[in-house]
Design a protein around this motif. Structure first.
Motif, PDB file in Angstrom:
ATOM      1  N   MET A  45     -34.450  32.757   5.188  1.00 35.92           N
ATOM      2  CA  MET A  45     -33.483  31.512   5.606  1.00 35.92           C
ATOM      3  C   MET A  45     -32.103  31.690   4.759  1.00 35.92           C
ATOM      4  O   MET A  45     -32.307  32.054   3.420  1.00 35.92           O
ATOM      5  N   GLN A  46     -31.014  31.995   5.259  1.00 35.54           N
ATOM      6  CA  GLN A  46     -29.834  32.262   4.465  1.00 35.54           C
ATOM      7  C   GLN A  46     -28.973  31.065   4.100  1.00 35.54           C
ATOM      8  O   GLN A  46     -28.549  30.207   4.946  1.00 35.54           O
ATOM      9  N   ARG A  47     -29.070  30.737   2.751  1.00 36.86           N
ATOM     10  CA  ARG A  47     -28.256  29.878   2.091  1.00 36.86           C
ATOM     11  C   ARG A  47     -27.539  30.480   0.878  1.00 36.86           C
ATOM     12  O   ARG A  47     -27.858  31.059   0.486  1.00 36.86           O
ATOM     13  N   ASP A  48     -26.143  30.131   0.911  1.00 36.63           N
ATOM     14  CA  ASP A  48     -25.293  30.573  -0.242  1.00 36.63           C
ATOM     15  C   ASP A  48     -25.933  29.848  -1.786  1.00 36.63           C
ATOM     16  O   ASP A  48     -25.983  30.688  -2.772  1.00 36.63           O
ATOM     17  N   SER A  49     -26.089  28.557  -1.491  1.00 32.58           N
ATOM     18  CA  SER A  49     -26.498  27.925  -2.807  1.00 32.58           C
ATOM     19  C   SER A  49     -27.143  26.642  -2.542  1.00 32.58           C
ATOM     20  O   SER A  49     -27.042  26.234  -1.319  1.00 32.58           O
ATOM     21  N   THR A  50     -27.309  26.101  -3.623  1.00 27.32           N
ATOM     22  CA  THR A  50     -27.884  24.652  -3.284  1.00 27.32           C
ATOM     23  C   THR A  50     -27.183  23.653  -3.965  1.00 27.32           C
ATOM     24  O   THR A  50     -27.461  22.441  -4.146  1.00 27.32           O
ATOM     25  N   GLY A  51     -25.655  23.813  -4.374  1.00 25.70           N
ATOM     26  CA  GLY A  51     -24.841  23.089  -4.822  1.00 25.70           C
ATOM     27  C   GLY A  51     -23.471  23.477  -5.126  1.00 25.70           C
ATOM     28  O   GLY A  51     -23.066  24.494  -4.510  1.00 25.70           O
ATOM     29  N   PHE A  52     -22.782  23.020  -5.923  1.00 24.11           N
ATOM     30  CA  PHE A  52     -21.436  23.219  -6.454  1.00 24.11           C
ATOM     31  C   PHE A  52     -21.072  23.091  -7.965  1.00 24.11           C
ATOM     32  O   PHE A  52     -22.155  22.329  -8.669  1.00 24.11           O
ATOM     33  N   TYR A  53     -20.112  23.696  -8.573  1.00 22.06           N
ATOM     34  CA  TYR A  53     -19.786  23.619  -9.739  1.00 22.06           C
ATOM     35  C   TYR A  53     -18.572  22.864 -10.135  1.00 22.06           C
ATOM     36  O   TYR A  53     -17.456  22.513  -9.294  1.00 22.06           O
ATOM     37  N   ALA A  54     -18.809  22.109 -11.037  1.00 18.15           N
ATOM     38  CA  ALA A  54     -17.499  20.989 -11.481  1.00 18.15           C
ATOM     39  C   ALA A  54     -17.447  21.324 -12.864  1.00 18.15           C
ATOM     40  O   ALA A  54     -18.197  21.855 -13.591  1.00 18.15           O
ATOM     41  N   GLN A  55     -16.110  21.019 -13.244  1.00 16.87           N
ATOM     42  CA  GLN A  55     -15.795  21.008 -14.726  1.00 16.87           C
ATOM     43  C   GLN A  55     -16.150  20.196 -15.491  1.00 16.87           C
ATOM     44  O   GLN A  55     -16.499  18.948 -15.200  1.00 16.87           O
ATOM     45  N   SER A  56     -16.887  20.336 -16.834  1.00 19.23           N
ATOM     46  CA  SER A  56     -17.295  19.392 -17.680  1.00 19.23           C
ATOM     47  C   SER A  56     -16.619  19.512 -18.949  1.00 19.23           C
ATOM     48  O   SER A  56     -16.520  20.823 -19.305  1.00 19.23           O
ATOM     49  N   ILE A  57     -16.495  18.748 -19.875  1.00 18.05           N
ATOM     50  CA  ILE A  57     -16.246  18.679 -21.255  1.00 18.05           C
ATOM     51  C   ILE A  57     -17.150  18.747 -22.109  1.00 18.05           C
ATOM     52  O   ILE A  57     -18.108  17.688 -21.920  1.00 18.05           O
ATOM     53  N   ALA A  58     -17.656  19.859 -22.999  1.00 23.15           N
ATOM     54  CA  ALA A  58     -18.749  19.628 -23.996  1.00 23.15           C
ATOM     55  C   ALA A  58     -18.083  19.876 -25.260  1.00 23.15           C
ATOM     56  O   ALA A  58     -17.879  20.963 -25.567  1.00 23.15           O
ATOM     57  N   GLY A  59     -18.011  18.967 -26.075  1.00 18.88           N
ATOM     58  CA  GLY A  59     -17.316  19.292 -27.275  1.00 18.88           C
ATOM     59  C   GLY A  59     -15.825  19.813 -27.086  1.00 18.88           C
ATOM     60  O   GLY A  59     -15.088  18.988 -26.520  1.00 18.88           O
ATOM     61  N   ALA A  60     -15.546  20.861 -27.781  1.00 17.68           N
ATOM     62  CA  ALA A  60     -14.265  21.658 -27.628  1.00 17.68           C
ATOM     63  C   ALA A  60     -14.127  22.300 -26.452  1.00 17.68           C
ATOM     64  O   ALA A  60     -13.099  23.016 -26.177  1.00 17.68           O
ATOM     65  N   GLU A  61     -15.486  22.569 -25.504  1.00 14.56           N
ATOM     66  CA  GLU A  61     -15.337  23.411 -24.833  1.00 14.56           C
ATOM     67  C   GLU A  61     -15.138  22.889 -23.243  1.00 14.56           C
ATOM     68  O   GLU A  61     -15.637  21.637 -22.793  1.00 14.56           O
ATOM     69  N   THR A  62     -14.738  23.663 -22.107  1.00 11.21           N
ATOM     70  CA  THR A  62     -14.632  23.187 -20.869  1.00 11.21           C
ATOM     71  C   THR A  62     -15.656  24.171 -20.145  1.00 11.21           C
ATOM     72  O   THR A  62     -15.393  25.257 -20.216  1.00 11.21           O
ATOM     73  N   VAL A  63     -16.520  23.765 -19.602  1.00 13.26           N
ATOM     74  CA  VAL A  63     -17.545  24.584 -18.820  1.00 13.26           C
ATOM     75  C   VAL A  63     -17.843  24.297 -17.305  1.00 13.26           C
ATOM     76  O   VAL A  63     -17.289  23.331 -16.995  1.00 13.26           O
ATOM     77  N   ARG A  64     -18.380  25.290 -16.519  1.00 11.17           N
ATOM     78  CA  ARG A  64     -18.801  24.904 -15.227  1.00 11.17           C
ATOM     79  C   ARG A  64     -20.188  24.518 -15.403  1.00 11.17           C
ATOM     80  O   ARG A  64     -21.055  25.175 -15.784  1.00 11.17           O
ATOM     81  N   ALA A  65     -20.301  23.230 -14.534  1.00 11.29           N
ATOM     82  CA  ALA A  65     -21.595  22.646 -14.816  1.00 11.29           C
ATOM     83  C   ALA A  65     -22.079  22.550 -13.123  1.00 11.29           C
ATOM     84  O   ALA A  65     -21.189  22.026 -12.310  1.00 11.29           O
TER      85      ALA A  65
END
Length: 387
Positions: A1-21
């Motif tokens: 079964m072809q699926r690209d992923s099961t979700g999406f990425y959003a930006q998140s602030i973690a301390g002094a970092e901005t990460v893809r969550a």
């Protein structure tokens, strides 16, 4: 079964970092799971094995005895996956108020796992729904007085967490930002309640476990609670009267594959490979539990015969042996109380069991001695060595 992923990425602030969550899509997967062919056969085999395991509650002479021991074995294994060094002997000594051979926090975590499971099962039997509130209550029991006591017990996280690495920026996986968490858990709760989607209970448990681990809603204890969720769902779904199916040994033995498949669900939408792995684990684990119960019944019958044949005071010796079936690690004072015998009589009975090679003393002390039913504990300990 072809699926690209099961979700999406959003930006998140973690301390002094901005990460893809990663933010997961709600369950069930789209397109729908392929449950035909070989996967259907796996499902049938796993369901049959679970049915045999459920029948133990009517076939065993004392199902609560097996449940007591098996729940503790699972608590040790599940906690070992998270890095504790506790053994089953450590836990049973801890429950006797004896000093275990590992740090206190390790064995406290294992004991808390049992408390969380017992709380969850009691609530379900009262008619309480399998819901986010129940998961938070269980989490509070899981974290009480242990290393995670300062990590918001019983509360969903309000800050960014991560898996692997030293910080979010180099983590193996970063779950959704905290502002997305309530919506994700509400969707998971909706899936837990919607039993009309046509999915078998085993498949629903497989999906819910991955979704819970992906959301990672607490600051600590997510792995243990995610494994407990499987046991609760099988009971709630009517497959097991008692919580007797635990996948921790299987997951411990196949940790690398387990983590790889969780990752592939998130990145490639490969739910089918995960479900195959899960169903194989259910079949193996359920069959193993049945085999363990049968071996214990045979052991008890064999040792009863040995006592009756060789012990001069077999009736009293059997009384003490029966107490050790209830609690395979026990202090002499407690054995006397539980058996209803005087301390000197219980002591003589224990020495008879030691002479037969059925029991040995753990502490090496002259006073406050603790005895273990050796072969019983050995069967329960299989696969339970710390990682």
């Amino acid at each position: 079964m072809q699926r690209d992923s099961t979700g999406f990425y959003a930006q998140s602030i973690a301390g002094a970092e901005t990460v893809r969550a990663f933010v997961p899509h709600p369950l069930p997967p789209t397109p729908a799971l392929d449950l035909s062919g070989a996967r259907q056969q796996l499902l049938e085999q796993a369901s049959l094995a679970v049915g045999r395991l459920d029948a133990l509650s009517t076939l065993l002479p004392d199902p609560q005895l097996f449940l007591y021991a098996y729940v503790r074995r699972e608590a040790v294994l599940s906690s070992q996956i998270e890095g504790t060094q506790s053994s089953l002997s450590d836990l049973l000594l801890f429950e006797l108020d004896e000093a275990p051979g590992v740090p206190f926090d390790d064995v406290q975590e294992v004991s808390n796992y049992i408390a969380a499971l017992e709380h969850g099962m009691a609530r379900l039997r009262e008619g309480f729904p399998l819901c986010n509130r129940l998961l938070r209550e269980m989490h509070a029991h899981l974290m009480k007085g242990a290393r995670g006591n300062d990590k918001a017990p019983g509360e969903f996280r309000r800050s960014q967490n991560w898996i692997g690495g030293t910080r979010p920026g180099n983590a193996r996986f970063v779950p959704q930002p905290p502002q997305e968490l309530e919506a994700c858990m509400a969707a998971l709760e909706g899936f837990l309640h919607n039993t009309d989607d046509g999915l078998p209970t085993l498949v629903r448990a497989a999906l819910a476990h991955v979704q819970f681990e992906t959301i990672h809603p607490f600051l600590d204890g997510n792995g243990r609670l995610g494994r407990l969720l499987i046991a609760l769902m099988l009971h709630h779904g009517g497959l097991l009267q008692e919580p007797l199916l635990y996948l921790s040994l299987y997951l411990k033995q196949h940790r690398a594959v387990y983590y790889e498949l969780l990752g592939r669900v998130r990145t490639h939408g490969d739910w089918e490979a995960w479900v195959d792995f899960f169903l194989e684990g259910v079949q193996q684990t359920a069959s193993g539990a049945v085999s363990t119960a049968q071996r214990l019944v045979a052991l008890f019958a064999q040792d009863t015969q040995r006592v009756q044949t060789h012990a001069s005071t077999s009736a009293r010796t059997l009384q003490v042996l029966n107490c050790l079936r209830q609690r395979p690690v026990c202090a002499l004072k407690q054995l006397a109380t539980a058996s209803g015998l005087s301390f000197p009589t219980a002591s003589k009975a224990v020495q008879a069991l030691v002479g037969l090679g059925l029991v040995h003393e753990l502490t090496g002390r002259r006073r406050n001695r603790v005895f273990v039913y050796s072969a019983y504990l050995a069967i329960l300990n299989e696969g339970g060595e710390p990682l």
